[in-house]
Design a protein around this motif. Structure first.
Motif, mmCIF file in Angstrom:
data_model
loop_
_atom_site.group_PDB
_atom_site.id
_atom_site.type_symbol
_atom_site.label_atom_id
_atom_site.label_comp_id
_atom_site.label_asym_id
_atom_site.label_seq_id
_atom_site.Cartn_x
_atom_site.Cartn_y
_atom_site.Cartn_z
ATOM 1 N N TRP A 76 0.070 -4.542 -4.457
ATOM 2 C CA TRP A 76 0.512 -3.370 -3.686
ATOM 3 C C TRP A 76 -0.468 -3.006 -2.584
ATOM 4 O O TRP A 76 -0.058 -2.793 -1.454
ATOM 5 C CB TRP A 76 0.752 -2.162 -4.612
ATOM 6 N N THR A 89 0.050 -1.627 8.650
ATOM 7 C CA THR A 89 0.445 -2.164 7.352
ATOM 8 C C THR A 89 1.002 -3.570 7.533
ATOM 9 O O THR A 89 1.454 -3.951 8.599
ATOM 10 C CB THR A 89 1.524 -1.289 6.693
ATOM 11 N N PHE A 130 6.236 3.544 -9.699
ATOM 12 C CA PHE A 130 5.649 4.784 -9.194
ATOM 13 C C PHE A 130 6.710 5.580 -8.431
ATOM 14 O O PHE A 130 7.430 5.027 -7.602
ATOM 15 C CB PHE A 130 4.492 4.450 -8.254
ATOM 16 N N VAL A 135 3.205 9.993 -6.417
ATOM 17 C CA VAL A 135 2.454 9.973 -5.157
ATOM 18 C C VAL A 135 1.938 11.376 -4.838
ATOM 19 O O VAL A 135 0.771 11.565 -4.494
ATOM 20 C CB VAL A 135 3.335 9.452 -3.994
ATOM 21 N N ILE A 163 -5.360 5.509 12.772
ATOM 22 C CA ILE A 163 -5.447 5.341 11.315
ATOM 23 C C ILE A 163 -4.075 5.724 10.779
ATOM 24 O O ILE A 163 -3.674 6.885 10.880
ATOM 25 C CB ILE A 163 -6.500 6.288 10.709
ATOM 26 N N ALA A 164 -3.340 4.746 10.259
ATOM 27 C CA ALA A 164 -2.012 5.070 9.724
ATOM 28 C C ALA A 164 -2.178 5.972 8.498
ATOM 29 O O ALA A 164 -3.157 5.845 7.748
ATOM 30 C CB ALA A 164 -1.270 3.794 9.341
ATOM 31 N N ILE A 165 -1.241 6.897 8.318
ATOM 32 C CA ILE A 165 -1.309 7.781 7.156
ATOM 33 C C ILE A 165 -1.355 6.952 5.870
ATOM 34 O O ILE A 165 -2.031 7.294 4.906
ATOM 35 C CB ILE A 165 -0.130 8.769 7.173
ATOM 36 N N THR A 166 -0.666 5.823 5.891
ATOM 37 C CA THR A 166 -0.675 4.913 4.745
ATOM 38 C C THR A 166 -2.089 4.524 4.325
ATOM 39 O O THR A 166 -2.354 4.323 3.140
ATOM 40 C CB THR A 166 0.051 3.604 5.107
ATOM 41 N N LEU B 132 7.338 3.964 -4.321
ATOM 42 C CA LEU B 132 6.086 3.847 -3.569
ATOM 43 C C LEU B 132 6.313 3.036 -2.288
ATOM 44 O O LEU B 132 5.729 3.335 -1.244
ATOM 45 C CB LEU B 132 5.011 3.189 -4.446
ATOM 46 N N ALA B 133 7.184 2.027 -2.368
ATOM 47 C CA ALA B 133 7.475 1.228 -1.173
ATOM 48 C C ALA B 133 8.116 2.095 -0.092
ATOM 49 O O ALA B 133 7.817 1.948 1.099
ATOM 50 C CB ALA B 133 8.399 0.058 -1.524
ATOM 51 N N VAL B 135 7.627 5.307 0.302
ATOM 52 C CA VAL B 135 6.563 6.163 0.823
ATOM 53 C C VAL B 135 5.717 5.391 1.836
ATOM 54 O O VAL B 135 5.425 5.883 2.925
ATOM 55 C CB VAL B 135 5.658 6.697 -0.319
ATOM 56 N N ILE B 136 5.355 4.159 1.481
ATOM 57 C CA ILE B 136 4.550 3.336 2.388
ATOM 58 C C ILE B 136 5.325 3.058 3.673
ATOM 59 O O ILE B 136 4.767 3.076 4.776
ATOM 60 C CB ILE B 136 4.122 2.028 1.682
ATOM 61 N N THR B 139 4.854 6.380 5.680
ATOM 62 C CA THR B 139 3.488 6.736 6.095
ATOM 63 C C THR B 139 2.899 5.716 7.060
ATOM 64 O O THR B 139 1.971 6.045 7.800
ATOM 65 C CB THR B 139 2.554 6.875 4.878
ATOM 66 N N GLY B 140 3.441 4.492 7.049
ATOM 67 C CA GLY B 140 2.922 3.477 7.956
ATOM 68 C C GLY B 140 3.337 3.691 9.398
ATOM 69 O O GLY B 140 2.817 3.050 10.304
ATOM 70 N N PHE B 142 3.218 6.627 11.184
ATOM 71 C CA PHE B 142 2.541 7.698 11.920
ATOM 72 C C PHE B 142 1.048 7.664 11.612
ATOM 73 O O PHE B 142 0.640 7.173 10.563
ATOM 74 C CB PHE B 142 3.131 9.058 11.537
ATOM 75 N N THR B 143 0.264 8.185 12.530
ATOM 76 C CA THR B 143 -1.176 8.178 12.313
ATOM 77 C C THR B 143 -1.674 9.568 11.900
ATOM 78 O O THR B 143 -1.027 10.585 12.149
ATOM 79 C CB THR B 143 -1.953 7.745 13.574
ATOM 80 N N VAL B 144 -2.847 9.557 11.281
ATOM 81 C CA VAL B 144 -3.486 10.795 10.844
ATOM 82 C C VAL B 144 -3.727 11.705 12.053
ATOM 83 O O VAL B 144 -3.451 12.905 12.006
ATOM 84 C CB VAL B 144 -4.813 10.476 10.132
ATOM 85 N N LEU B 168 0.299 16.087 4.612
ATOM 86 C CA LEU B 168 0.732 15.181 5.682
ATOM 87 C C LEU B 168 2.106 14.591 5.338
ATOM 88 O O LEU B 168 2.838 14.144 6.216
ATOM 89 C CB LEU B 168 -0.269 14.040 5.881
ATOM 90 N N LEU B 169 2.432 14.580 4.045
ATOM 91 C CA LEU B 169 3.730 14.039 3.651
ATOM 92 C C LEU B 169 4.868 15.000 3.994
ATOM 93 O O LEU B 169 6.015 14.590 4.165
ATOM 94 C CB LEU B 169 3.770 13.754 2.139
ATOM 95 N N LEU B 172 6.869 14.285 7.020
ATOM 96 C CA LEU B 172 7.548 13.002 6.822
ATOM 97 C C LEU B 172 8.791 13.157 5.965
ATOM 98 O O LEU B 172 9.832 12.561 6.242
ATOM 99 C CB LEU B 172 6.604 12.002 6.143
#
Lengths: 278, 278
Positions: A76, A89, A130, A135, A163-166, B132-133, B135-136, B139-140, B142-144, B168-169, B172
């Motif tokens: 993962w 990613t 998950f 999360v 920096i991606a949130i991921t 989780l996939a 979510v990833i 989150t992938g 957008f950036t922080v 931050l979620l 999203l």
């Protein structure tokens, strides 16, 4: 069975960059109960070179004292990207790719590590099921500012690089691995310190004893300049032909010979001292 | 059916703070095809006061033109916390609490909104099975740094106040709601602008037409000083007794009477102009 001062030195100082918290680790070691040693690997990069062997030898020494290794196949975290600063990613590896790379990795891994005291697990055992609630349960425990303190994040943030949130999820997932396998000691390079410490914190938050963090030194490559790395082509792979290994090692500048002997062999201390003098 | 300039003004200007992108919205409106109007509500706060009615009246006007409302019960975002800056996650509401609060909310909501052109959906319909996939996958994108530009985040970050990674979620998840229901227009207060814009971006990234963002003005409370809010006790609830409503409205400083008439009634423009002069 209590370790002698010499033995203790060999295990906890030679070829070790740092242990957090050293006193706690020594105490656990002297108690002699089998410890659960955690190591993770990125199945998108299945090649092992001498730079990795520094840590694998340490694992082997601890296995020889009766401790148990749990090797985590990071199927993962691999898709999020490694923590060394590369962003974006990656596509999830297929199950076939993961299995193939894991096979290749383990074949090399067990040249150093004791197969009989090792267990191989996959992150998908826990992350495959998950949920969003899981999360949220993890992300609610840490702040953005805490995570942006990680060296490579801080640097990229300051330089306005994305920096991606991921990527904030990466240390969380690695930390959750420690909870999932009830790790007693996690092993990683010094560049992994932040992630290993998040593991400590998360375990405590979730009612487990915080793991010890065993930080390995970075081995310089055969160029004598940069860290050993496949991409820099200054590495010695563990499956290379003996002649090739010999040739590569001979190209190493003399001043690094002692550290190679110190990190990668059992040559006794006295011998290392003789080498240093000559 | 094309709207007259007066009608268009009434729908898109009166009691509206901003529309992003106004020209696109007007075009869609003039095309006359039924639009999917999105509004979300936080089931941890089921009370509706006149501050909310400004937006609900706008929804009603659009329903009367034949457009369809999709009301989203935010049973997942509710536990993360609202976007106004309060930190820390909240415990997930039980299914019973959500249903009870939703009942109470809808009873008030349909005093203004047309029940026949409204559909009620729950976030759990899509987030209940989020992996989780998934979510990833979100989150992938957008950036922080992008998210830390949201006004309240920027402020808290600069002041070294904690922002949980979970927060931050929030944008999203709200944005994903737009994808899940294929929103054409989302409604929110001006303090929701960032979240609504993330919805636009995410829809485009995921191959949908970007929603229009309909931003409602903030109604001043009966104290004439702060925004209307239950916690500030300067509000008029939609279920209060007529005498209480009257009393509270009478306490409003005169200078705000015109905006109340503008935002909360159908009093014609000429009447508002007369009021302004007197």
């Amino acid at each position: 069975m209590t370790l002698s001062p010499d033995e203790l030195w060999r295990i906890t100082q030679r070829g070790v960059s740092n242990i957090i918290v050293r006193e706690e680790f020594v105490k656990l070691l002297q108690e002699g109960k089998p410890l659960r040693l955690k190591m993770g690997f990125d199945p998108s990069r299945p090649d092992i070179h001498l730079g990795h062997v520094v840590g694998l030898r340490k694992l082997r020494q601890l296995q020889d004292l009766g401790h148990q290794l749990i090797l985590i196949v990071g199927d993962w975290t691999a898709q999020i990207g490694d923590p060394s600063g590369r962003s974006a990613t990656r596509p999830m590896l297929t199950h076939e790719e993961v299995m193939e790379n894991a096979q290749s990795y383990l074949r090399q891994f067990f040249k150093v590590v004791d197969r009989d005291r090792a267990q191989v697990v996959y992150q998908s055992e826990w992350f495959g099921k998950f949920s969003l609630a899981d999360v949220i349960g993890l992300t609610g425990r840490f702040t953005v500012a805490q995570f942006l303190e990680r060296d490579d994040f801080a640097k990229r943030f300051a330089e306005h690089r994305p920096i991606a949130i991921t990527e904030l999820l990466y240390p969380l997932l690695q930390a959750y691995d420690s909870v999932a396998i009830q790790s007693d000691v996690e092993f990683g390079g010094t560049d992994q310190m932040f992630n290993l410490l998040v593991g400590r914190e998360l375990q405590e938050m979730m009612g487990q004893r915080a793991q010890q963090c065993f930080l390995m030194p970075i081995l310089v490559g055969t160029d004598g300049v940069q860290k050993m790395s496949k991409s820099l082509d200054n590495y010695v792979g563990v499956e290379e032909a003996p002649d090739d290994m010999f040739g590569k090692i001979m190209s190493l500048p003399d001043e690094f010979i002692v550290s190679y002997f110190e990190y990668l062999t059992d040559a006794p201390e006295t011998e290392l001292e003789d080498m240093s003098r000559s």
